[in-house]
Every structure is written in C-alpha cells, then in structure tokens.
Design an enzyme around this catalytic site. Structure first.
Site, mmCIF file in Angstrom:
data_model
loop_
_atom_site.group_PDB
_atom_site.id
_atom_site.type_symbol
_atom_site.label_atom_id
_atom_site.label_comp_id
_atom_site.label_asym_id
_atom_site.label_seq_id
_atom_site.Cartn_x
_atom_site.Cartn_y
_atom_site.Cartn_z
ATOM 1 N N GLY A 177 -0.781 11.881 -7.448
ATOM 2 C CA GLY A 177 -1.693 12.921 -7.919
ATOM 3 C C GLY A 177 -2.439 12.488 -9.169
ATOM 4 O O GLY A 177 -2.556 11.300 -9.451
ATOM 5 N N SER B 144 -4.417 7.362 -13.968
ATOM 6 C CA SER B 144 -4.085 8.771 -14.216
ATOM 7 C C SER B 144 -3.654 8.957 -15.663
ATOM 8 O O SER B 144 -3.794 10.039 -16.228
ATOM 9 C CB SER B 144 -2.944 9.208 -13.298
ATOM 10 O OG SER B 144 -3.316 8.988 -11.969
ATOM 11 N N ARG B 145 -3.136 7.894 -16.265
ATOM 12 C CA ARG B 145 -2.654 8.008 -17.649
ATOM 13 C C ARG B 145 -3.806 8.087 -18.656
ATOM 14 O O ARG B 145 -3.597 8.515 -19.786
ATOM 15 C CB ARG B 145 -1.746 6.833 -17.983
ATOM 16 C CG ARG B 145 -0.422 6.904 -17.233
ATOM 17 C CD ARG B 145 0.541 5.836 -17.714
ATOM 18 N NE ARG B 145 1.901 6.112 -17.295
ATOM 19 C CZ ARG B 145 2.435 5.733 -16.145
ATOM 20 N NH1 ARG B 145 1.713 5.058 -15.290
ATOM 21 N NH2 ARG B 145 3.675 6.048 -15.840
ATOM 22 N N HIS C 17 -8.492 6.386 -6.987
ATOM 23 C CA HIS C 17 -7.836 6.910 -5.775
ATOM 24 C C HIS C 17 -8.889 7.209 -4.697
ATOM 25 O O HIS C 17 -8.678 6.931 -3.516
ATOM 26 C CB HIS C 17 -7.099 8.217 -6.070
ATOM 27 C CG HIS C 17 -5.947 8.074 -7.011
ATOM 28 N ND1 HIS C 17 -5.966 8.594 -8.286
ATOM 29 C CD2 HIS C 17 -4.737 7.481 -6.860
ATOM 30 C CE1 HIS C 17 -4.806 8.333 -8.880
ATOM 31 N NE2 HIS C 17 -4.048 7.652 -8.051
ATOM 32 N N LEU D 173 -5.572 12.641 -9.571
ATOM 33 C CA LEU D 173 -6.486 11.727 -8.877
ATOM 34 C C LEU D 173 -7.754 11.438 -9.685
ATOM 35 O O LEU D 173 -8.246 12.302 -10.416
ATOM 36 C CB LEU D 173 -6.871 12.321 -7.520
ATOM 37 C CG LEU D 173 -5.688 12.622 -6.587
ATOM 38 C CD1 LEU D 173 -6.183 13.210 -5.272
ATOM 39 C CD2 LEU D 173 -4.834 11.381 -6.336
ATOM 40 N N GLN E 134 2.993 -4.157 -8.187
ATOM 41 C CA GLN E 134 3.427 -3.179 -7.172
ATOM 42 C C GLN E 134 2.952 -3.604 -5.787
ATOM 43 O O GLN E 134 3.689 -3.517 -4.795
ATOM 44 C CB GLN E 134 2.874 -1.796 -7.532
ATOM 45 C CG GLN E 134 3.006 -0.772 -6.423
ATOM 46 C CD GLN E 134 2.659 0.629 -6.873
ATOM 47 O OE1 GLN E 134 3.453 1.271 -7.531
ATOM 48 N NE2 GLN E 134 1.480 1.122 -6.524
ATOM 49 N N LYS F 231 -5.012 -2.622 -9.328
ATOM 50 C CA LYS F 231 -4.643 -2.446 -10.747
ATOM 51 C C LYS F 231 -3.136 -2.616 -10.904
ATOM 52 O O LYS F 231 -2.657 -3.241 -11.829
ATOM 53 C CB LYS F 231 -5.075 -1.081 -11.284
ATOM 54 C CG LYS F 231 -4.736 -0.958 -12.772
ATOM 55 C CD LYS F 231 -5.240 0.311 -13.368
ATOM 56 C CE LYS F 231 -4.358 1.478 -13.063
ATOM 57 N NZ LYS F 231 -3.044 1.461 -13.740
ATOM 58 N N ASP F 232 -2.397 -2.058 -9.940
ATOM 59 C CA ASP F 232 -0.937 -2.223 -9.946
ATOM 60 C C ASP F 232 -0.610 -3.501 -9.168
ATOM 61 O O ASP F 232 -0.080 -3.458 -8.055
ATOM 62 C CB ASP F 232 -0.277 -0.993 -9.320
ATOM 63 C CG ASP F 232 -0.516 0.235 -10.157
ATOM 64 O OD1 ASP F 232 0.014 0.300 -11.268
ATOM 65 O OD2 ASP F 232 -1.269 1.130 -9.718
HETATM 66 O O1 PAF Z 1 0.897 3.719 -7.480
HETATM 67 C C1 PAF Z 1 1.380 4.863 -7.436
HETATM 68 O O2 PAF Z 1 0.707 5.864 -7.698
HETATM 69 C C2 PAF Z 1 2.836 5.016 -7.064
HETATM 70 O O3 PAF Z 1 3.605 3.983 -7.565
HETATM 71 C C3 PAF Z 1 3.059 5.198 -5.550
HETATM 72 C C4 PAF Z 1 2.662 3.945 -4.790
HETATM 73 C C5 PAF Z 1 2.282 6.388 -5.045
HETATM 74 C C6 PAF Z 1 4.550 5.449 -5.276
HETATM 75 O O4 PAF Z 1 5.002 6.593 -5.916
#
Ligand code: PAF
Length: 280
Positions: free
Chosen positions: A31, A186-187, A37, A33, A153, A149-150
């Site tokens: 969220g 989002s931050r 996103h 957003l 991840q 960006k991540d």
């Molecule tokens: O990148 C994110 O917003 C979160 O790490 C994700 C992939 C939705 C998992 O909670």
C-alpha cells in the site's frame, strides 16, 4: 475494479478469469501507493489479461517495530488511486487471512541474504519470502511485477522462484524517480519538508558517482559517495556498496566481468531510504 479481503472471494474471481482464458498479472504491494507502484500496474496491464494488486503490510518482514508502526496505511486512498489504472482486482487481506497460524518457514538464500539489507535488517528477507510465496500460492499469477529499487529483494524473489520451482515469471521494472531524482518510495511521504528537500542529495550523489568511474577505483568511489552524502547534516549512510548484480557480492575492480550496481541505504532522521544505480 473489485476489492476483496477474503481468500475465497479472491480465488472465485481468479478461477473465473482463468476459465475465460485470461493470464493473471500480479503486483504485490504494502500500500501507500505512488507512481512507482502504478508503473508496475501499467506493465502488468500491458503483459497480462487480468491484473491483481495486493495491499498488505506484512509484519514478518519488519525487523524494527517502530518502522512497522510508522508504515503509512490508507486503503481508501490506495483504492482510489488504482481505480484509474488497469488494475481489476485489489486483494487487501487482514493478517489472519495470510497467516492463520504463525509462519515458521526458514528460507536459506545463502550470501544473497547476508549482504547489504540482509546484514542490517536481520530476518527481513525471510519475511519477504514468507509473504510473497504465500501470495503467489493464493493468486497463482502467470507473471509478477517488482521494482528494481528493491534490488536485493528482486534477487531474493528470483532465487525463491528458482528454488521452489514456482510457475511464475518475475518481471523486473525500472526505478521510477521524482522530478528531482529521488527514487519513489512509500517512505518518502514520512519525510518532513526539510528532510525531503535534503533527501534528493542521495540520488544526486549516485548520478554524480556514475560519471566518475574512469577517474577512481571502486574503493575510492565508495568512500567518496559515503563521505559526500554524510556531509549533509540530514543524512547518514548505513552502507554503500558496488556489487555484482547477480551474486550481490562486492566488486573490487571495474575490470571484473559483471554488471555492477551501486546500492545504498541512508537514514534521514528516523526514515531509512534505499536507492541504487548501475555503473556502466
Ligand atoms: O516491496 C514491497 O512492497 C514488499 O516487500 C512486498 C514485495 C509487497 C512484500 O511484502
């Protein structure tokens, strides 16, 4: 666009769409957003027949309780934003729907999870893998979309999909930046106006560094970036590393035959921001 909170509603709708022959595109989010996103949603719309966005602030990926509490939440605002996109279904579950019992799974991503974010946020990627694998299991997407960006991840999720042999294609989407260069996050909405003004120094320094590789060694450039950012009284660099984009291990020389990415995490007051840039 429909908004559902329960797994049975989600799956009834998705079963119907699959029967219609539509491929499922999935954008998992927490969220709050922003246009980053929305660019993932747009990609999903271009590449698949039916787009699902999940909104769930996953507690298991927060190693800092304060960070979890501060994380911005406004479901109605998110739904309003998605209404004007190609998202057709929003899945916004409560925690007990995702975790009817505590998820005790321990993933092992080897060195991928031991560096950078993994080093400074212990348990974070295990939590990400728990929630993303659970969401993939519920949504069964053909393609899932994640932002670069991540960066770490994305590497972890690719590795999870490979290890678990999940039938989903992971699509990496470029970083979307504010007009002044700050990576969208989002931050960012948690920053005070003064912090926001100074946070631009992070991306500006990365862009400047990308033009300096011919005149400095990897080590010199790492020091230069860290010092330059820390000169700003609002910013405190947690790490800056130039890594191999596949192994995420630090590179020692520009001559190493790999794609090199500079990854950074910076504290701006209590807010932690990350960004990255490819060095070509
Ligand atoms: O990148 C994110 O917003 C979160 O790490 C994700 C992939 C939705 C998992 O909670």
């Amino acid at each position: 666009m429909q908004v559902v909170k329960h797994i049975n509603d989600l799956q009834t709708i998705l079963d119907g769409k699959r029967e219609e022959g539509l491929s499922i595109g999935f954008v998992p989010t927490m969220g709050a957003l922003h246009n980053g996103h929305l660019s993932l949603v747009e990609q999903a719309g271009q590449q698949t027949g039916f787009v699902v966005v999940s909104i769930f602030v996953n507690p298991t990926q927060f190693n800092d309780k304060g960070d979890l509490e501060r994380y911005p939440r406004d479901l109605q605002k998110d739904v309003d934003l998605l209404t004007s996109t190609c998202c057709q279904l929003v899945f916004a579950p409560e925690s007990d729907e995702i975790y009817p019992e505590p998820d005790t799974r321990q993933f092992n991503f080897g060195t991928l999870e031991q560096v950078m974010e993994g080093k400074f946020r212990p348990g974070h990627f295990n939590g990400v893998a728990q929630v993303v694998s659970r969401l993939f299991d519920l949504v069964q997407p053909d393609k899932a979309f994640f932002g670069q960006k991540d960066f770490q991840q994305l590497a972890i999720i690719n590795e999870m999909v490979r290890k678990l042999k999940l039938p989903v294609e992971i699509i990496a989407c470029p970083i979307i930046r504010e007009s002044d260069g700050l990576a969208m996050s989002s931050r960012n909405m948690l920053l005070s106006p003064e912090q926001r003004k100074n946070a631009v120094h992070i991306s500006a320094t990365l862009f400047e560094a990308a033009n300096k590789i011919s005149g400095s060694s990897v080590e010199e450039l790492c020091k230069w970036v860290t010092n330059r950012i820390n000169e700003n009284e609002y910013l405190d660099t947690e790490y800056f590393e130039i890594v191999d984009s596949v192994t995420l291990l630090p590179v020692n020389s520009w001559d190493e035959p790999c794609v090199k990415v500079g990854c950074i995490a910076v504290h701006c007051g209590k807010i932690r921001l990350i960004d990255n840039i490819e060095f070509k």
